[in-house]
Design a protein around this motif. Structure first.
Motif, mmCIF file in Angstrom:
data_model
loop_
_atom_site.group_PDB
_atom_site.id
_atom_site.type_symbol
_atom_site.label_atom_id
_atom_site.label_comp_id
_atom_site.label_asym_id
_atom_site.label_seq_id
_atom_site.Cartn_x
_atom_site.Cartn_y
_atom_site.Cartn_z
ATOM 1 N N VAL A 16 0.816 -1.204 0.000
ATOM 2 C CA VAL A 16 0.000 0.000 0.000
ATOM 3 C C VAL A 16 0.854 1.261 0.000
ATOM 4 O O VAL A 16 0.377 2.338 -0.361
ATOM 5 C CB VAL A 16 -0.952 -0.017 1.228
ATOM 6 N N GLU A 17 2.131 1.152 0.336
ATOM 7 C CA GLU A 17 3.019 2.309 0.361
ATOM 8 C C GLU A 17 3.131 2.998 -0.997
ATOM 9 O O GLU A 17 3.441 4.182 -1.058
ATOM 10 C CB GLU A 17 4.423 1.908 0.826
ATOM 11 N N CYS A 19 0.833 3.920 -2.758
ATOM 12 C CA CYS A 19 -0.245 4.918 -2.832
ATOM 13 C C CYS A 19 0.043 6.131 -1.958
ATOM 14 O O CYS A 19 -0.740 7.079 -1.942
ATOM 15 C CB CYS A 19 -1.567 4.297 -2.416
ATOM 16 N N THR A 20 1.149 6.109 -1.229
ATOM 17 C CA THR A 20 1.434 7.207 -0.304
ATOM 18 C C THR A 20 2.812 7.818 -0.475
ATOM 19 O O THR A 20 3.134 8.770 0.221
ATOM 20 C CB THR A 20 1.295 6.724 1.154
ATOM 21 N N ALA A 74 3.736 -3.023 -6.169
ATOM 22 C CA ALA A 74 2.833 -3.336 -5.063
ATOM 23 C C ALA A 74 3.137 -4.714 -4.480
ATOM 24 O O ALA A 74 3.044 -4.915 -3.267
ATOM 25 C CB ALA A 74 1.385 -3.265 -5.524
#
Length: 152
Positions: A16-17, A19-20, A74
């Protein structure tokens, strides 16, 4: 001490990193804008075939490759190696060159066809705008990828 979600520039994100963290936060907008170029050009009659075929190739190729690249990142398939950081920069730089050439071709063809059907002309103008927006997103991604690669 406060917890931070910042990531060091010497590693590649996974899960998920993506996406940030910058530059990986640009994957989804690149897919959206590139997909819009693909859809808008495909929704009109592709005439002349040669320059607009290039635009279709670029939009489909970059859409598929960006999607695969995002999945690899991902899933953590890069194992945070510097080779993947370099490949990330190279791919996004090539995407910038491809989209820039496709956007210029599309703008030229759109300009030549302005006397034609008004609906198709408006669709083509939208495709030109989204092509240059995708070019800009890929440029920012390539720039930030180069910075990340430098810090590896």
């Amino acid at each position: 001490m406060a917890a931070t979600t910042a990531q060091s520039m010497g590693t590649l994100p996974s899960g998920v990193e993506i996406c940030t963290t910058a530059p990986d936060i640009f994957y989804l907008p690149e897919l959206v804008f590139g997909g819009l170029v693909w859809i808008l050009v495909a929704s009109t009659h592709v005439n002349p075939q040669n320059p607009l075929g290039w635009v279709m190739f670029v939009s489909v190729f970059c859409f598929v490759m960006t999607f695969l690249w995002m999945i690899i990142f991902a899933a953590g398939g890069h194992k945070s190696s510097s080779g993947w950081a370099a490949a990330d920069f190279v791919y996004h730089f090539l995407a910038v060159l491809f989209y820039l050439s496709a956007g210029v071709d599309l703008a030229y063809i759109t300009f030549q066809n302005k006397a034609g059907d008004s609906k198709i002309y408006k669709i083509d103008i939208s495709a030109v705008v989204f092509a240059f927006a995708a070019t800009f997103l890929y440029f920012i991604h390539a720039l930030l990828s180069a910075i990340r690669w430098k810090h590896f």
